[in-house]
Design an enzyme around this catalytic site. Structure first.
Site, PDB file in Angstrom:
ATOM      1  N   GLY A 198       0.758  -1.489   0.034  1.00  0.00           N
ATOM      2  CA  GLY A 198       0.224  -0.016   0.017  1.00  0.00           C
ATOM      3  C   GLY A 198       0.809   1.401  -0.153  1.00  0.00           C
ATOM      4  CG  HIS A 199      -1.476   5.088   0.380  1.00  0.00           C
ATOM      5  ND1 HIS A 199      -1.911   6.138   0.314  1.00  0.00           N
ATOM      6  CD2 HIS A 199      -2.034   4.245   1.047  1.00  0.00           C
ATOM      7  CE1 HIS A 199      -2.998   6.025   1.131  1.00  0.00           C
ATOM      8  NE2 HIS A 199      -2.891   4.838   1.612  1.00  0.00           N
ATOM      9  CG  ASN A 200       2.717   7.535   1.764  1.00  0.00           C
ATOM     10  OD1 ASN A 200       1.516   7.814   1.172  1.00  0.00           O
ATOM     11  ND2 ASN A 200       3.694   8.600   1.721  1.00  0.00           N
TER      12      ASN A 200
END
Length: 330
Positions: free
Chosen positions: A243-245
């Protein structure tokens, strides 16, 4: 077809040869499927019983195991049979698919793209504006590299891989078929009127280190801002979601069907078992292991092994499973 004597293989592995065989070895095979022209391997005592019924002429074994070769058969004793077999597999590894031309005429390459020496770009590839490909990069057919992405030397992207804009990829990486790097992160919030969902723009990128390998159909999402980061030497299986970040340290392993929600942090050498899921904003410190199918909802200490759903210390969880099993038998 390549073939080797057992002595030649032993010289490569620097093992201890016990017994001998006149049979040339033409490839490796599983212990119970092997034929006389095969070499096989045994890394555990539970497989020793299959040696007598195997047709293989040679076997790699861990040097702590006791085994007799038999007539016209050979044993190569090594410290680690799994690693030795990896060397044998390299011997018999068939060549990569052939490129008839270094850059196929159907490839679309923007005028501003910089292509390093020795790159190979297959049919129907797309290389966008201001992309930089290092030396020896290989793009198999139908790979898309979008604007301002930088890819280091000798990285290989197999067919169907898409690397979105502004991503930074290290050298000597391998992306298997249909890998997605830099797609939008999953970010939505309820609208003020409660009638729908508002998409949160994802304006960051993905940074991938050197010697990273990502399996088929896996996804690494771009950050909402800043970067999603995969550390040097990390290995990611098929069908994995990052997932993002999220930030992954060096030499991490993620097995198939596992996933990191947004803003997860993994230290160095973390191992995530198959189908494990990690809650957002969770930190798993260096050297920790998450068992297959586990659900991590809180931080995990360095070097710790956790199991279960929700995941907890493996020893505590095993005790619970034993207690539950006893209850069901009453």
């Amino acid at each position: 077809m390549a073939s080797y004597t057992v002595e030649e293989i032993n010289n490569l592995l620097k093992g201890e040869l016990v017994g001998n065989t006149t049979q040339k070895i033409e490839g490796p095979e599983q212990l119970r499927k092997a034929k006389p022209h095969h070499i096989t391997f045994i890394g555990s005592t539970k497989y020793l019983k299959y040696w007598d019924e195997s047709e293989a002429s040679a076997v790699l074994v861990n040097d702590i195991l006791s085994l007799e070769p038999g007539e016209n058969r050979a044993i190569i004793k090594v410290k680690n049979a799994d690693l030795a077999m990896a060397q044998v597999l390299e011997l018999f590894n068939p060549p990569a698919p052939v490129f008839e031309s270094d850059i196929h005429p159907t490839a679309v390459i923007h005028d501003t793209a910089k292509i390093g020496e020795g790159c190979k770009i297959g049919p129907n590839c797309y290389v966008g504006k201001d992309v930089v490909l290092g030396n020896g990069v290989v793009l198999y057919p139908n790979v898309c590299i979008f604007d301002e992405t930088i890819i280091g030397d000798h990285t290989v992207a197999w067919s169907g891989t898409v690397i979105r804009e502004r991503c930074i990829i290290g050298s000597h990486c391998i992306f298997h078929t249909n890998v997605s790097i830099g797609a939008d992160g999953f970010g939505y919030r309820p609208s003020d009127d409660g009638q729908g969902l508002v998409k949160i723009p994802q304006i960051g990128n993905v940074i991938i280190g050197h010697y990273v390998e990502i399996g088929a159909n896996s996804c690494v999402d771009r950050a909402k801002f800043s970067s999603t980061i995969i550390g040097d030497g990390s290995k990611i299986d098929n069908l994995v979601q990052i997932g993002h970040n999220s930030v992954m340290g060096r030499s991490c392993i993620m097995a198939g069907h596992s996933g990191l929600a947004g803003s997860v942090t993994l230290g160095d050498g973390v191992i995530i078992g198959g189908a494990a899921s990690i809650k957002d904003h969770t930190t798993i410190h260096s050297g920790a292991t998450v068992g297959a199918g586990s659900g991590v909802v809180g931080d995990v200490e360095a070097g710790k092994t956790v199991l279960g759903y929700p995941a907890q210390d493996s020893r505590d969880m095993l005790k619970q499973w034993v207690a539950m099993r006893r209850l069901t038998k009453k």
